[in-house]
Design a protein around this motif. Structure first.
Motif, short mmCIF file in Angstrom:
data_model
loop_
_atom_site.label_atom_id
_atom_site.label_comp_id
_atom_site.label_asym_id
_atom_site.label_seq_id
_atom_site.Cartn_x
_atom_site.Cartn_y
_atom_site.Cartn_z
N TRP A 9 0.85 -1.18 0.00
CA TRP A 9 0.00 0.00 0.00
C TRP A 9 0.89 1.24 0.00
O TRP A 9 2.09 1.18 0.26
CB TRP A 9 -0.92 0.00 1.21
N HIS A 29 -5.23 -7.80 -1.04
CA HIS A 29 -6.05 -6.78 -1.69
C HIS A 29 -5.18 -5.92 -2.60
O HIS A 29 -4.06 -5.54 -2.25
CB HIS A 29 -6.73 -5.91 -0.64
N LYS A 31 -6.41 -2.94 -3.98
CA LYS A 31 -6.73 -1.54 -3.69
C LYS A 31 -6.82 -1.35 -2.18
O LYS A 31 -7.68 -1.96 -1.52
CB LYS A 31 -8.03 -1.14 -4.36
N ILE A 32 -5.92 -0.53 -1.62
CA ILE A 32 -5.88 -0.30 -0.19
C ILE A 32 -5.84 1.20 0.09
O ILE A 32 -5.05 1.93 -0.52
CB ILE A 32 -4.66 -0.98 0.46
N GLN A 33 -6.66 1.62 1.02
CA GLN A 33 -6.69 3.03 1.42
C GLN A 33 -6.40 3.12 2.91
O GLN A 33 -6.93 2.34 3.70
CB GLN A 33 -8.07 3.63 1.11
N LEU A 47 -16.66 2.05 -0.03
CA LEU A 47 -15.32 1.57 -0.40
C LEU A 47 -15.26 0.04 -0.38
O LEU A 47 -14.72 -0.59 -1.30
CB LEU A 47 -14.27 2.16 0.53
N GLU A 50 -16.99 -1.53 -3.25
CA GLU A 50 -16.24 -1.32 -4.49
C GLU A 50 -14.95 -2.14 -4.55
O GLU A 50 -14.25 -2.12 -5.56
CB GLU A 50 -15.91 0.17 -4.64
N THR A 52 -12.34 -1.86 -2.20
CA THR A 52 -11.20 -1.17 -1.60
C THR A 52 -11.09 -1.53 -0.13
O THR A 52 -12.03 -1.31 0.65
CB THR A 52 -11.33 0.36 -1.75
#
Length: 390
Positions: A9, A29, A31-33, A47, A50, A52
């Motif tokens: 990330w 994963h 996509k990581i926020q 999120l 979707e 994320t």
């Protein structure tokens, strides 16, 4: 820990990485926020839906509250159809359709709720504010680690819960006014459904036990059935399993109860060598594919363990001995297996049914009308099939 992969990330313009672990076998994963206490539940839900994932860097208790908020959103009934429409649709679905849709919904639910991630240090400590001491719980589940790792908060809470089960144990019976407790390990099915234990406790032992006091317990799990057989006075019991967690769990329970002189735990597939006067098996009750390592005690793909037990039982029974098959008929009510199929497998294995002892489940799901599988669960019967050589 299972073989790990790497999670990557970006934070503050720099790329970070850590070991990723998932008991459900979920891939790292993409996509990581980074998330903190300013993240609202509505945004987190969007999120997660979707795809994320959110690596939490705020207050641990706030992360738990955020997960609870996601649970409420996931479990909220859809507004797209009225209750009458939903009831009508339920009536037109077959039990098998209902089961498949339920598993799909559970899978989607688990995916969304697994999107909140927690970083854990190599010593199993958590650096987030107000984080509990989870070191012992994670050590029991994952063993010693040499580097930090990331897991979903939902899995971590399961690890914490399993630690409490292991610490406190589950009462399974009483002997001379003393509680007999079994302490399940993480990843080993807890003997919370006591009705099958009562069946093994109360069914008369075969006459062959008097001549040769031996028994095999196929599929040790926590060791609970081997313990029950030992407390019934059987002198030598061999309990088998392939799962390392189950073997360690059964050995610990047997040692705690000081039954090592009567019970041996053996790592092998189904039967040990030799023969016994009594052979007990409580296979997974539903012939479906498990979606995680934790579901292997519930789901038996294509009834492999059940059929393996039946087809080989004749080679391991002493004259006059019995095989006890403990099985729920829930699979029949769900359309996953018919009673005729089971009877055919028994016939093809050159076995005969001496008797069947039935009992009704008493666990809460059997009475929960909101459960998606209530129609099947309300009819469920758990049976001990007494089998013998033809």
């Amino acid at each position: 820990m299972t073989p790990s992969t790497t999670l990557q990330w970006e934070d503050g313009g720099q790329v970070h990485s850590a070991k990723w672990h998932s008991e459900n076998g979920i891939a790292p994963h993409k996509k990581i926020q980074i998330a903190d206490d300013t993240l609202t539940a509505d945004i987190a839900y969007r999120l997660a839906c979707e795809g994320t994932a959110m690596l939490y860097k705020g207050d641990f208790q706030n992360a738990r509250q955020l997960l609870q908020a996601l649970v409420r959103r996931v479990d909220k009934p859809s507004k797209k159809s009225s209750r009458a429409d939903r009831v009508a649709k339920e009536k037109t679905k077959s039990p098998l359709d209902t089961f498949n849709l339920h598993r799909l919904a559970q899978s989607q639910r688990a995916r969304i709720l697994g999107m909140i991630l927690i970083p854990v240090n190599a010593d199993h400590s958590i650096s987030l504010r107000r984080a509990p001491d989870v070191a012992q719980a994670c050590l029991e589940a994952y063993g010693e680690q040499t580097e930090s790792y990331v897991i979903s908060l939902r899995e971590l809470l399961g690890v914490i819960s399993a630690h409490e089960w292991r610490k406190n144990g589950v009462q399974v019976l009483t002997r001379d006014d003393e509680e007999i407790r079994i302490h399940p390990h993480y990843g080993v099915f807890s003997p919370v459904r006591g009705e099958y234990i009562d069946l093994v406790l109360k069914t008369p032992l075969p006459a062959a036990i008097k001549k040769n006091s031996t028994a095999f317990d196929i599929g040790a799990g926590t060791g609970v059935l081997a313990v029950v057989l030992a407390l019934r006075g059987i002198q030598k019991i061999i309990s088998t399993d392939l799962d390392e967690r189950a073997i360690a769990c059964a050995q610990e329970n047997i040692k705690r109860l000081e039954l090592q002189s009567q019970i041996d735990i053996l790592k092998t597939d189904l039967f040990p060598s030799g023969k016994a006067a009594l052979i007990v098996c409580n296979p997974p009750w539903l012939p479906a594919r498990p979606s995680s390592s934790l579901e292997h005690a519930v789901y038996d793909p294509e009834s492999q363990m059940l059929k393996g037990f039946l087809s080989n039982l004749k080679n391991h029974l002493l004259d006059g001995g019995e095989g006890w098959l403990i099985l729920s008929d829930l699979a029949e009510h769900l359309g996953l297996r018919s009673r005729n199929e089971l009877l055919q497998w028994i016939e093809q294995a050159n076995l005969k049914v001496l008797a069947r002892v039935d009992t009704k489940p008493t666990h809460h799901k059997a009475f929960d009308k909101t459960d998606a599988l209530h129609a099947a669960r309300s009819k469920e019967v758990t049976s001990l099939w007494r089998l013998a050589l033809k």
